[in-house]
Scaffold this motif. Structure first.
Motif, mmCIF file in Angstrom:
data_model
loop_
_atom_site.group_PDB
_atom_site.id
_atom_site.type_symbol
_atom_site.label_atom_id
_atom_site.label_comp_id
_atom_site.label_asym_id
_atom_site.label_seq_id
_atom_site.Cartn_x
_atom_site.Cartn_y
_atom_site.Cartn_z
ATOM 1 N N LYS A 1 1.071 6.473 -6.984
ATOM 2 C CA LYS A 1 -0.071 6.946 -7.550
ATOM 3 C C LYS A 1 -0.092 8.022 -8.813
ATOM 4 O O LYS A 1 -0.784 7.473 -9.650
ATOM 5 C CB LYS A 1 -0.961 7.843 -6.227
ATOM 6 C CG LYS A 1 -2.242 7.892 -6.790
ATOM 7 C CD LYS A 1 -3.178 8.735 -5.793
ATOM 8 C CE LYS A 1 -4.856 8.783 -6.166
ATOM 9 N NZ LYS A 1 -4.942 9.220 -7.511
ATOM 10 N N ARG B 1 0.891 -1.179 -0.137
ATOM 11 C CA ARG B 1 -0.095 -0.002 -0.093
ATOM 12 C C ARG B 1 0.952 1.273 -0.013
ATOM 13 O O ARG B 1 0.606 2.342 -0.718
ATOM 14 C CB ARG B 1 -1.074 -0.115 1.302
ATOM 15 C CG ARG B 1 -2.036 -0.851 0.900
ATOM 16 C CD ARG B 1 -3.142 -1.089 2.150
ATOM 17 N NE ARG B 1 -4.234 -1.828 2.088
ATOM 18 C CZ ARG B 1 -4.705 -2.551 2.841
ATOM 19 N NH1 ARG B 1 -4.434 -2.221 4.248
ATOM 20 N NH2 ARG B 1 -5.618 -3.368 2.727
ATOM 21 N N ASN C 1 2.284 1.644 -3.716
ATOM 22 C CA ASN C 1 1.211 2.121 -4.543
ATOM 23 C C ASN C 1 0.729 3.555 -4.182
ATOM 24 O O ASN C 1 0.467 4.162 -5.068
ATOM 25 C CB ASN C 1 -0.190 1.151 -4.183
ATOM 26 C CG ASN C 1 0.277 -0.215 -4.827
ATOM 27 O OD1 ASN C 1 1.104 -0.422 -5.884
ATOM 28 N ND2 ASN C 1 -0.745 -1.228 -4.385
ATOM 29 N N ASP C 2 0.744 3.910 -3.052
ATOM 30 C CA ASP C 2 0.417 5.466 -2.823
ATOM 31 C C ASP C 2 1.521 6.238 -3.219
ATOM 32 O O ASP C 2 1.315 7.394 -3.798
ATOM 33 C CB ASP C 2 0.304 5.606 -1.058
ATOM 34 C CG ASP C 2 -0.898 4.877 -0.523
ATOM 35 O OD1 ASP C 2 -1.832 4.668 -1.467
ATOM 36 O OD2 ASP C 2 -0.939 5.101 0.618
ATOM 37 N N ASP D 1 -2.059 6.628 -12.051
ATOM 38 C CA ASP D 1 -3.218 7.676 -12.902
ATOM 39 C C ASP D 1 -2.862 7.884 -14.374
ATOM 40 O O ASP D 1 -3.496 8.374 -14.946
ATOM 41 C CB ASP D 1 -3.020 8.965 -12.021
ATOM 42 C CG ASP D 1 -3.606 8.846 -10.782
ATOM 43 O OD1 ASP D 1 -4.426 7.963 -10.539
ATOM 44 O OD2 ASP D 1 -3.378 9.760 -9.925
#
Length: 50
Positions: free
Chosen positions: A27, A20, A23-24, A31
């Motif tokens: 981002k 996580r 992935n953060d 996107d």
């Protein structure tokens, strides 16, 4: 894309929490179209798989 990240920041975190966090951090790339990422996240001294 495949990444291996070794960081003291991962010490004490679960595998899911590590993923996580990565992935953060990525981002903006997700996107913009990044859609496949294999992650190996470890703390220093931990074994890695590949």
């Amino acid at each position: 894309m495949r990444v291996r990240i070794v960081s003291p920041a991962f010490a004490g975190l679960t595998r899911i929490a590590r993923h996580r966090a990565i992935n953060d951090a990525l981002k903006p790339a997700f996107d913009k179209g990044l859609h496949a990422l294999a992650i190996e996240a470890a703390a220093p001294g931990e074994a890695t798989r590949w």
